[in-house]
Design a protein around this motif. Sequence first.
Motif, PDB file in Angstrom:
ATOM      1  N   GLU A 142     -10.512  -5.057   6.487  1.00 31.03           N
ATOM      2  CA  GLU A 142      -9.264  -5.833   6.373  1.00 31.03           C
ATOM      3  C   GLU A 142      -9.483  -7.258   6.863  1.00 31.03           C
ATOM      4  O   GLU A 142      -9.082  -8.238   6.235  1.00 31.03           O
ATOM      5  CB  GLU A 142      -8.147  -5.157   7.183  1.00 31.03           C
ATOM      6  N   PRO A 192       0.819  -1.217   0.000  1.00 33.74           N
ATOM      7  CA  PRO A 192       0.000   0.000   0.000  1.00 33.74           C
ATOM      8  C   PRO A 192       0.857   1.274   0.000  1.00 33.74           C
ATOM      9  O   PRO A 192       1.864   1.336   0.704  1.00 33.74           O
ATOM     10  CB  PRO A 192      -0.801  -0.100   1.297  1.00 33.74           C
ATOM     11  N   PRO A 207      -4.420   1.695   4.791  1.00 33.75           N
ATOM     12  CA  PRO A 207      -4.289   0.271   4.439  1.00 33.75           C
ATOM     13  C   PRO A 207      -2.969  -0.326   4.927  1.00 33.75           C
ATOM     14  O   PRO A 207      -2.906  -1.512   5.256  1.00 33.75           O
ATOM     15  CB  PRO A 207      -4.382   0.255   2.913  1.00 33.75           C
TER      16      PRO A 207
END
Length: 338
Positions: free
Chosen positions: A333, A198, A203
């Motif tokens: 996630e 990322p 993220p």
Amino acid sequence: MKILVTGGLGFIGSHTVVELQNKGFEVIIIDNLSNSSIDVLDAIAKITGKKPEFEKLDLREKEAVSAFFKKHTDIAGVIHFAASIFVNESVENPLLYYENNINTLIYLLKEVSARKEMSMIFSSSCTVYGQADELPITEEAPVKKAEAPYGNTKQIGEEIIEDTCKVYPNLKAISLRYFNPIGAHETANIGETPQGKPHHLVPYITQTAIGIREQLLVFGGDYDTADGTCVRDYIHVVDLGKAHATALERLLNNKNKSNYEVFNIGTGKGSTVLEVISSFEKVSGQKLNYKIVDRRPGDVTAIYADTKKANNELGWQAKSTLDEAMDSAWKWEKKVRS
Ligand code: WQD
């Protein structure tokens, strides 16, 4: 009313499609799938119960763009996300960015300006401001020389649209200058899906927490800020999606004050990197493994939005807190890795 969303399978695009469908709009998405997945179509349908129409199309192909608009004559508005979006990649490969972000916009504008009436929302960015002299930053702040070709394509894009609107009164457009979009839809059916390592902070935090990344590196701890780390305006991506739907309705309902307008879309609150990390630790209940290292070239010290114009003129306000956004990012996630 049918609305075209270019890049509609991407992170911000998909969250905007959900909000458009929630408002009863019919949506058609075009996307070249270079930085998105076709699975997002079904994910959107799972949330809204309606699967958007989709055509795989690369806006760099001028003839294909023209053929698309010949076929779809019932498009009332366009929300244009499709673009390359990585600052550091744009430094290494400027021509890719100028071709993919500028040529495509010109082909799109040639089509929409030929329509009897068209409303267009352009995905712009707070990067057009560079390091502002005054904070919070208003839409009247001077646009500074972009730090990287990516930000320059947003500046040039805004100017091209403004100039086009001047000669085509049938075309109305709004540029939304967003700050740092984070988080995911509450259903965790859609969210940010970086390809490879990322670039962006949030993220990287969630991938570190879930064990994909060893450690988060915090780029710089010696900035002139409350705790030495950079300040940004982190906005929940669902709030951002709602802003696009609200801006489009402003144009479709002829509430715009001129046929080209600009709005900052942020929360109006700045958070340091360390504050984002502690927000994550609070909502996840786990410590994050991070280390403060050297600054990242091109980063500005601090930027956050003055949102009065969007709040009062557009009638839009960000609703979610940083903790809520971080909680949604973490849920996403965990869902993706489950
Ligand atoms: C945020 C902060 C980093 C990663 C980008 C685009 C911008 C806009 C929003 C589209 C910075 C720090 C990051 C990491 C870190 N996009 N950071 N470690 O650069 O503010 O803006 O997204 O319009 O155009 O440039 O976002 O998430 O990369 O960085 O310390 O591993 O987090 O230094 O201070 P940025 P970011």
